[in-house]
Design an enzyme around this catalytic site. Structure first.
Site, PDB file in Angstrom:
ATOM      1  N   ASP A   1      -2.415   6.158  -5.285  1.00 41.26           N
ATOM      2  CA  ASP A   1      -2.404   5.226  -3.985  1.00 41.26           C
ATOM      3  C   ASP A   1      -3.002   3.867  -4.634  1.00 41.26           C
ATOM      4  O   ASP A   1      -3.956   3.597  -4.865  1.00 41.26           O
ATOM      5  CB  ASP A   1      -3.775   5.764  -3.253  1.00 41.26           C
ATOM      6  CG  ASP A   1      -3.932   5.079  -2.007  1.00 41.26           C
ATOM      7  OD1 ASP A   1      -3.053   4.136  -1.673  1.00 41.26           O
ATOM      8  OD2 ASP A   1      -4.985   5.373  -1.461  1.00 41.26           O
TER       9      ASP A   1
ATOM     10  N   ASP B   1       0.696  -1.138   0.108  1.00 40.50           N
ATOM     11  CA  ASP B   1      -0.062   0.038  -0.115  1.00 40.50           C
ATOM     12  C   ASP B   1       0.841   1.190   0.158  1.00 40.50           C
ATOM     13  O   ASP B   1       1.578   1.512   0.902  1.00 40.50           O
ATOM     14  CB  ASP B   1      -0.937  -0.123   1.186  1.00 40.50           C
ATOM     15  CG  ASP B   1      -1.739   1.229   1.578  1.00 40.50           C
ATOM     16  OD1 ASP B   1      -1.941   1.871   0.396  1.00 40.50           O
ATOM     17  OD2 ASP B   1      -2.040   1.537   2.516  1.00 40.50           O
TER      18      ASP B   1
END
Length: 388
Positions: free
Chosen positions: A275, A92
């Site tokens: 992201d 992430d």
């Protein structure tokens, strides 16, 4: 000049370490199928920047406001301890910490995931320091520990990580992953913690201080995280390098966002956060509602926006202009087909706060499946090129 370009590609691909990623059903899809998505959306509005801009009032708490778990869809396999214990983690770029559930976790969600047993690892060290990480969907509380982490054959010795004692909300029961491995800047991590990627670089385990993502849109497997290098066979043309505007998230300046040749947001420039931890395109309320109107998306009782699947081919691209280069996202990418309830808009609005000094958009997997992305820590820049 051609030789220089070739040498650059060779340099970027030197000593490349690859980690296969699996595309899994997101928690959003699981919650929708269990008819509790609206309950989740009402309790956990998405606010990407508010907590950071308002300051961290508690030095013992790490705020990760980007993370709301809901749309995390790509996972990789790591192991922790000696002998290794295996975990499915989200890799992430919107957070910086590593955490997994512990055998001491009391939350119902932990009973449905792999949990780490410190008693079985000969290399485990406990710090005794509590750790609290606030996400968009609640608080993960636990304690800090150190152990060997293995990722794609790389052995990261004495890596600090969190072991959860409590996980946020019953909704985590519907998550396919066990934990999170953050790839953002150390400034976003729990105070004093060195993230996994930084330790890999510091220990000389990767040849270059960068990593890259290829997210396949075609199949469950085929997606890839590359550490310490770049494989140019995963993109076409040249990488366009954009400076990181704020080395906290992987954040860059966006010139303009348009549809049908008209600006629909970011009129005077704005910020975009690249992201891997969300599947959506997320922006401020007004421009997102305008987009939903343009594409004739209808608000549903489940809190999402539904679109007639037959209209996808007639809808316009949304174009993100970044550093003078247009990055179109077609309707086939920003509309998702559900196996249960038809087609949904992949745009979502952030619960923005009036104190936020600038317009922020989150470019999630909808964008990243189209554009191969390099995260260059050495030069604080992001490289983008059309994915193959």
């Amino acid at each position: 000049m051609k030789w220089l370009g070739l040498l650059g590609l060779v340099a970027l691909s030197e000593c490349l370490v690859t980690i296969p990623l699996m595309k899994v059903k997101s928690m959003r899809e699981n919650l929708r199928e269990n008819d509790i998505l609206l309950d989740y959306l009402e309790k956990h509005p998405y606010r990407p920047t508010y907590k950071l801009l308002s300051g961290q009032q508690d030095p013992d708490v790490s705020f990760e406001p980007l993370r709301n778990y809901l749309d995390l869809a790509y996972i990789g396999i790591i192991s922790i301890g000696t002998p290794p214990q295996e975990f499915k983690v989200v890799l992430d770029t919107g957070s910086a910490d590593l955490w997994v559930p512990s055998i001491y976790c009391s939350s119902p969600a932990c009973g449905k995931h792999n949990t780490f047993n410190p008693l079985l690892s000969s290399t485990f060290l406990v710090s005794g320091r509590p750790i609290n990480i606030v996400y968009g969907s609640g608080r993960m509380s636990g304690f800090l520990a150190y152990d060997t982490v293995q990722i794609a054959g790389l052995v990261d010795v004495a890596q600090a990580f969190g072991l959860s004692l409590q996980e946020p909300g019953k909704f985590m029961e519907y998550a396919v992953f066990d934990g999170i491995l953050g790839l953002s800047y150390p400034s976003l991590s729990f105070e004093g913690i060195t993230p996994v990627f930084d330790n890999l670089w510091a220990q000389g385990l990767i040849s270059q201080n960068l990593f890259a993502f290829y997210l396949s849109s075609k199949e469950e497997r085929g997606s890839m995280l590359m550490l310490g290098g770049v494989d140019p066979s995963y993109y076409s043309g040249d990488l366009h390098w954009v400076p990181v505007s704020r080395p906290l998230y992987w954040q860059l300046a966006v010139d303009r966002i348009s549809m049908n040749g008209e600006a629909i947001g970011c009129d005077s420039g704005c910020q975009g956060i690249v992201d891997t931890g969300t599947s959506l395109l997320i922006g401020p309320r007004d421009p997102v509602l305008n987009i939903q109107k343009i594409i004739n998306a209808q608000h549903s009782h489940g809190g999402e926006y539904i679109i007639d699947c037959d209209t996808i081919s007639t809808l316009p691209d949304i174009i993100f202009t970044i550093d003078g280069v247009d990055y179109p996202v077609p309707a086939s990418a920003y509309i998702r087909k559900s196996s249960v309830h038809g087609c949904y808009s992949n745009f979502d609005e952030s619960a923005a706060h009036e104190s936020e000094p600038y317009e922020v958009w989150v470019l999630g997997d909808v964008f990243l499946r189209l554009y191969f992305t390099v995260f260059d820590r050495a030069n604080n820049r992001i490289g983008l090129a059309p994915a193959v």
